[in-house]
Motif scaffolding. Structure first.
Motif, PDB file in Angstrom:
ATOM      1  N   GLY A 247       0.788  -1.223   0.000  1.00 43.66           N
ATOM      2  CA  GLY A 247       0.000   0.000   0.000  1.00 43.66           C
ATOM      3  C   GLY A 247       0.820   1.271   0.000  1.00 43.66           C
ATOM      4  O   GLY A 247       0.272   2.365   0.159  1.00 43.66           O
ATOM      5  N   VAL A 248       2.115   1.145  -0.201  1.00 42.03           N
ATOM      6  CA  VAL A 248       2.987   2.326  -0.233  1.00 42.03           C
ATOM      7  C   VAL A 248       2.791   3.079  -1.548  1.00 42.03           C
ATOM      8  O   VAL A 248       2.790   4.316  -1.581  1.00 42.03           O
ATOM      9  CB  VAL A 248       4.466   1.912  -0.065  1.00 42.03           C
ATOM     10  CG1 VAL A 248       5.384   3.130  -0.185  1.00 42.03           C
ATOM     11  CG2 VAL A 248       4.666   1.209   1.270  1.00 42.03           C
ATOM     12  N   LEU A 249       2.622   2.339  -2.632  1.00 37.94           N
ATOM     13  CA  LEU A 249       2.385   2.925  -3.945  1.00 37.94           C
ATOM     14  C   LEU A 249       1.022   2.473  -4.465  1.00 37.94           C
ATOM     15  O   LEU A 249       0.590   1.348  -4.208  1.00 37.94           O
ATOM     16  CB  LEU A 249       3.464   2.489  -4.940  1.00 37.94           C
ATOM     17  CG  LEU A 249       4.903   2.944  -4.675  1.00 37.94           C
ATOM     18  CD1 LEU A 249       5.830   2.362  -5.726  1.00 37.94           C
ATOM     19  CD2 LEU A 249       5.009   4.458  -4.646  1.00 37.94           C
ATOM     20  N   GLU A 250       0.367   3.359  -5.222  1.00 40.30           N
ATOM     21  CA  GLU A 250      -0.917   3.004  -5.825  1.00 40.30           C
ATOM     22  C   GLU A 250      -0.740   2.136  -7.059  1.00 40.30           C
ATOM     23  O   GLU A 250      -1.581   1.307  -7.372  1.00 40.30           O
ATOM     24  CB  GLU A 250      -1.681   4.274  -6.193  1.00 40.30           C
ATOM     25  CG  GLU A 250      -2.132   5.087  -4.977  1.00 40.30           C
ATOM     26  CD  GLU A 250      -2.963   6.282  -5.395  1.00 40.30           C
ATOM     27  OE1 GLU A 250      -3.188   6.460  -6.619  1.00 40.30           O
ATOM     28  OE2 GLU A 250      -3.394   7.032  -4.500  1.00 40.30           O
ATOM     29  N   ARG A 251       0.352   2.356  -7.780  1.00 42.06           N
ATOM     30  CA  ARG A 251       0.599   1.576  -8.994  1.00 42.06           C
ATOM     31  C   ARG A 251       2.093   1.326  -9.164  1.00 42.06           C
ATOM     32  O   ARG A 251       2.924   2.025  -8.590  1.00 42.06           O
ATOM     33  CB  ARG A 251       0.044   2.294 -10.227  1.00 42.06           C
ATOM     34  CG  ARG A 251       0.696   3.638 -10.525  1.00 42.06           C
ATOM     35  CD  ARG A 251       0.094   4.278 -11.760  1.00 42.06           C
ATOM     36  NE  ARG A 251       0.663   5.598 -12.043  1.00 42.06           N
ATOM     37  CZ  ARG A 251       1.749   5.794 -12.783  1.00 42.06           C
ATOM     38  NH1 ARG A 251       2.403   4.750 -13.291  1.00 42.06           N
ATOM     39  NH2 ARG A 251       2.194   7.023 -13.008  1.00 42.06           N
ATOM     40  N   ASP A 252       2.393   0.334  -9.967  1.00 42.96           N
ATOM     41  CA  ASP A 252       3.775  -0.032 -10.240  1.00 42.96           C
ATOM     42  C   ASP A 252       4.426   1.036 -11.121  1.00 42.96           C
ATOM     43  O   ASP A 252       3.942   1.296 -12.237  1.00 42.96           O
ATOM     44  CB  ASP A 252       3.803  -1.390 -10.951  1.00 42.96           C
ATOM     45  CG  ASP A 252       5.209  -1.957 -11.117  1.00 42.96           C
ATOM     46  OD1 ASP A 252       6.192  -1.214 -10.924  1.00 42.96           O
ATOM     47  OD2 ASP A 252       5.322  -3.153 -11.445  1.00 42.96           O
ATOM     48  N   PRO A 253       5.515   1.665 -10.680  1.00 43.83           N
ATOM     49  CA  PRO A 253       6.152   2.695 -11.493  1.00 43.83           C
ATOM     50  C   PRO A 253       7.001   2.137 -12.638  1.00 43.83           C
ATOM     51  O   PRO A 253       7.424   2.891 -13.515  1.00 43.83           O
ATOM     52  CB  PRO A 253       7.034   3.438 -10.480  1.00 43.83           C
ATOM     53  CG  PRO A 253       7.352   2.405  -9.451  1.00 43.83           C
ATOM     54  CD  PRO A 253       6.131   1.540  -9.350  1.00 43.83           C
ATOM     55  N   VAL A 254       7.262   0.828 -12.619  1.00 53.04           N
ATOM     56  CA  VAL A 254       8.054   0.228 -13.699  1.00 53.04           C
ATOM     57  C   VAL A 254       7.100  -0.102 -14.844  1.00 53.04           C
ATOM     58  O   VAL A 254       6.356  -1.066 -14.780  1.00 53.04           O
ATOM     59  CB  VAL A 254       8.801  -1.027 -13.221  1.00 53.04           C
ATOM     60  CG1 VAL A 254       9.625  -1.616 -14.355  1.00 53.04           C
ATOM     61  CG2 VAL A 254       9.689  -0.705 -12.033  1.00 53.04           C
ATOM     62  N   TYR A 255       7.119   0.715 -15.881  1.00 51.36           N
ATOM     63  CA  TYR A 255       6.136   0.612 -16.952  1.00 51.36           C
ATOM     64  C   TYR A 255       6.656  -0.175 -18.154  1.00 51.36           C
ATOM     65  O   TYR A 255       5.890  -0.494 -19.080  1.00 51.36           O
ATOM     66  CB  TYR A 255       5.711   2.006 -17.424  1.00 51.36           C
ATOM     67  CG  TYR A 255       6.823   2.855 -17.971  1.00 51.36           C
ATOM     68  CD1 TYR A 255       7.235   2.725 -19.298  1.00 51.36           C
ATOM     69  CD2 TYR A 255       7.484   3.766 -17.161  1.00 51.36           C
ATOM     70  CE1 TYR A 255       8.264   3.498 -19.794  1.00 51.36           C
ATOM     71  CE2 TYR A 255       8.509   4.544 -17.656  1.00 51.36           C
ATOM     72  CZ  TYR A 255       8.902   4.408 -18.975  1.00 51.36           C
ATOM     73  OH  TYR A 255       9.926   5.167 -19.471  1.00 51.36           O
ATOM     74  N   GLY A 256       7.935  -0.460 -18.200  1.00 52.12           N
ATOM     75  CA  GLY A 256       8.524  -1.166 -19.342  1.00 52.12           C
ATOM     76  C   GLY A 256       9.359  -2.335 -18.875  1.00 52.12           C
ATOM     77  O   GLY A 256       9.327  -2.726 -17.699  1.00 52.12           O
TER      78      GLY A 256
END
Length: 238
Positions: A148-157
């Protein structure tokens, strides 16, 4: 005949073992034939001073070789009091490669450091480190989302890397040390899953490489990295 009896366009046996470190937020042990690298991603709730207050995070890497990673013992760089130019260049390459597929604003003001420690070296340590570092980073970001620290995964590629070279006049994929040391030209290709170029490092030893030979090396790299991306996906369970 190449070692492992493989074809000119074949990778060495590759194994990616996720969760190799019990304490890191994300980790894996990656094996490219005789090259083994432990990659561990650590999350810090802080960013470098020059990024404070800018609303974005940072992804970086550290790289090192254990004293008996090679045939002869080498002194630890810590014992020498400084890192070699080669070490600094490789860890910067790993960091650039990972940032190329990461949304740093979505990461927030936190830093992920991926430590890449070469346990055993037989050529291609930097390309194995990049390929494994991606898995470690992805697992660390997945952990942040699950907690729950991030809303979405920042690694997009997705990013992977492989070496190619010209040996005895032939283009070869994924050079081992015995091939690399006699190569007329060698290159490290860092590509994304779609084949987009992130970075290419290439050196000709005796004479310039013709464009046609370079394109052959690039084609080998694209095919090899497509296979590596599939292996990363399998290790990540996706």
């Amino acid at each position: 005949m190449r070692p492992y009896g493989r074809a000119l366009n074949a990778l060495r046996p590759v194994e990616i073992i996720p969760g190799a470190s019990a304490y890191a937020e994300g980790s894996c042990l990656i094996k490219f034939g005789g090259t083994h690298v432990l990659c561990a991603a650590s999350v810090e709730e802080a960013v470098p001073a020059w990024l404070r207050g800018k609303g974005q995070g940072w992804v970086t890497a550290e790289y090192g070789m254990l004293p008996r990673a090679t045939h002869q013992r080498t002194r630890r760089e810590a014992a020498q009091g400084k890192q070699s130019g080669r070490t600094l260049e490789i860890q910067r390459l790993i960091g650039r490669s990972l940032r190329a597929v990461t949304d740093l604003k979505a990461l927030g003001e936190r830093q992920v450091t991926v430590d890449c420690d070469v346990i055993q070296a037989d050529g291609g340590t930097r390309t194995a480190a990049i390929t494994g570092a991606f898995v470690a980073l992805k697992l660390a970001c997945r952990y942040l989302v699950e907690e729950g620290v991030l809303e979405r995964d920042p690694v997009y590629g997705q990013v992977a890397a492989v070496s190619c070279g010209l040996v005895a006049g032939t283009a070869r994929l994924d050079l081992e040390y015995e091939e690399d040391r006699v190569a007329e030209a060698d290159a490290n290709f860092v590509l994304d899953a779609a084949g987009g170029v992130i970075e290419i490092q290439m050196t000709a030893e005796d004479k310039p490489v013709p464009e046609a030979a370079f394109m052959e090396l690039l084609a080998l790299a694209k095919a090899g990295i497509a296979d590596l991306c599939a292996m990363q996906g399998k290790a990540l369970g996706s």
